[in-house]
Design an enzyme around this catalytic site. Structure first.
Site, PDB file in Angstrom:
ATOM      1  N   TRP A 191      46.908  72.311  61.798  1.00 24.58           N
ATOM      2  CA  TRP A 191      46.120  72.577  60.606  1.00 24.58           C
ATOM      3  C   TRP A 191      46.517  73.924  60.026  1.00 24.58           C
ATOM      4  O   TRP A 191      46.633  74.923  60.744  1.00 24.58           O
ATOM      5  CB  TRP A 191      44.635  72.548  60.951  1.00 24.58           C
ATOM      6  CG  TRP A 191      43.697  72.749  59.801  1.00 24.58           C
ATOM      7  CD1 TRP A 191      43.803  72.214  58.558  1.00 24.58           C
ATOM      8  CD2 TRP A 191      42.505  73.539  59.801  1.00 24.58           C
ATOM      9  NE1 TRP A 191      42.741  72.616  57.770  1.00 24.58           N
ATOM     10  CE2 TRP A 191      41.932  73.433  58.511  1.00 24.58           C
ATOM     11  CE3 TRP A 191      41.862  74.311  60.759  1.00 24.58           C
ATOM     12  CZ2 TRP A 191      40.752  74.079  58.161  1.00 24.58           C
ATOM     13  CZ3 TRP A 191      40.685  74.951  60.418  1.00 24.58           C
ATOM     14  CH2 TRP A 191      40.146  74.832  59.128  1.00 24.58           C
ATOM     15  N   ASP A 198      40.211  71.463  69.363  1.00 19.50           N
ATOM     16  CA  ASP A 198      39.666  71.336  68.019  1.00 19.50           C
ATOM     17  C   ASP A 198      39.446  69.850  67.772  1.00 19.50           C
ATOM     18  O   ASP A 198      40.396  69.076  67.708  1.00 19.50           O
ATOM     19  CB  ASP A 198      40.651  71.915  67.000  1.00 19.50           C
ATOM     20  CG  ASP A 198      40.164  71.752  65.562  1.00 19.50           C
ATOM     21  OD1 ASP A 198      39.031  71.283  65.365  1.00 19.50           O
ATOM     22  OD2 ASP A 198      40.926  72.081  64.636  1.00 19.50           O
ATOM     23  N   LYS A 256      33.217  65.895  58.838  1.00 21.55           N
ATOM     24  CA  LYS A 256      33.972  64.698  58.455  1.00 21.55           C
ATOM     25  C   LYS A 256      33.248  63.422  58.867  1.00 21.55           C
ATOM     26  O   LYS A 256      33.033  62.518  58.056  1.00 21.55           O
ATOM     27  CB  LYS A 256      35.369  64.717  59.091  1.00 21.55           C
ATOM     28  CG  LYS A 256      36.366  65.625  58.398  1.00 21.55           C
ATOM     29  CD  LYS A 256      36.271  67.037  58.882  1.00 21.55           C
ATOM     30  CE  LYS A 256      37.419  67.876  58.331  1.00 21.55           C
ATOM     31  NZ  LYS A 256      37.334  69.271  58.797  1.00 21.55           N
TER      32      LYS A 256
END
Length: 295
Positions: free
Chosen positions: A24, A105, A141
């Site tokens: 990311w 993560d 999300k």
């Protein structure tokens, strides 16, 4: 907190976390802002458009003992490439042997397979092996709460005493950062997860959304293959989640933007979530045209 309290970092005076070379975009900035050096590990093979497990695992073996390594739990952003369960087992073995700490993560549980438990198998495997780990996850999300950014931080500790000490430090950190954080988003999640009917509905909707992403991948791949686009496009459906490295060069991405107004990052990352019934065909035709013009 890691910078201040993680033993090996305190001893060396040089906090450093190792990230996949394809990760990311904001990861390096997050750690750099905390005064933690970031170094990159090989992760993605541009030749095969797949996870380069051999290079990644060998790099982890060569790191100093008790290194801190960031891993994404599934639906990896930006590549869409995740370790298989057997590869997770091998990585866990390496972490255990070298005494590494895993910083997980988990931004997209459920986005790879459609099932959050399946997508978190790697994390649970590390926990069962009692590998030191920090687990950070966002509900933004999976619950569609982008504006709320509700998340969770979990740390695996060896005993209750260490757990209490950590809790004290986390309370101090939370107090210093926000004092009294908003709880609207967390109330929504608590309401859903504490009700069997609502939780079942949420899990089904998450599966439906993941299946939509899979169907979009299939449609894009089939469109490229029908057009006889040079190359092998199996990696589009082998990958998972919201994003995909489709395998375009910077030159091809630039041409795609300027001539066809299809916008990808320079890395060739495409948002699968941005595809729909109205633009998949055009996207496939545009990518095909660019590749045929540049090969």
């Amino acid at each position: 907190m890691l910078k201040t309290h993680y033993g090996p970092w305190k001893e060396s005076g040089s906090p450093e976390i190792f990230l996949p070379g394809d990760s990311w975009l904001n990861h390096p900035f997050v750690f750099a802002s905390a005064g933690i050096k970031t170094s990159l590990l090989p992760y993605f093979s541009s030749k095969t458009n797949t996870f380069d497990f051999e290079s990644f695992s060998e790099a982890i073996k060569s790191l100093p003992a008790q290194s801190v390594i960031l891993l994404q739990s599934g639906a990896q952003n930006p590549t869409g490439c995740d370790p298989s369960l057997d590869q997770w087992r091998e990585l866990a073995s390496i972490f255990s042997q070298r005494g590494h700490l895993a910083f997980f993560d988990a931004a997209y549980p459920g986005f790879a397979s459609g099932d959050i438990d399946t997508d978190l198998q790697g994390v649970r495997l590390f926990a069962e092996e009692e590998i030191p780990l920090v687990f950070v996850s966002t509900y933004g999300k999976s619950f569609g709460l982008y504006s709320e950014r509700v998340g969770i931080l979990s740390i695996l500790v060896p005993n209750e005493e260490v757990g209490k000490n950590l809790e004290t430090q986390l309370r101090l950190l939370a107090r210093a950062e926000s004092g009294a954080p908003p709880d609207f988003g967390s109330k929504i999640i608590e309401t859903v997860l504490s009700d069997e009917v609502l939780e079942r509905q949420w899990r089904q909707e998450l599966r439906d959304m993941a299946n939509q992403l899979k169907h979009r991948r299939i449609a894009l791949r089939e469109g490229l293959e029908i057009l006889e686009t040079p190359g092998d496009w199996r990696h589009i459906t082998d990958q998972s989640g919201m994003f995909s490295y489709v395998g375009l060069s910077v030159e091809q991405v630039t041409l795609l933007r300027n001539k066809y107004h299809v916008y990808l990052q320079d890395s060739g990352r495409i948002s699968i979530a941005g595809l729909n019934n109205f633009n998949i065909d055009y996207t496939a035709r545009s990518i095909s045209a660019v590749i045929k013009a540049t090969v």
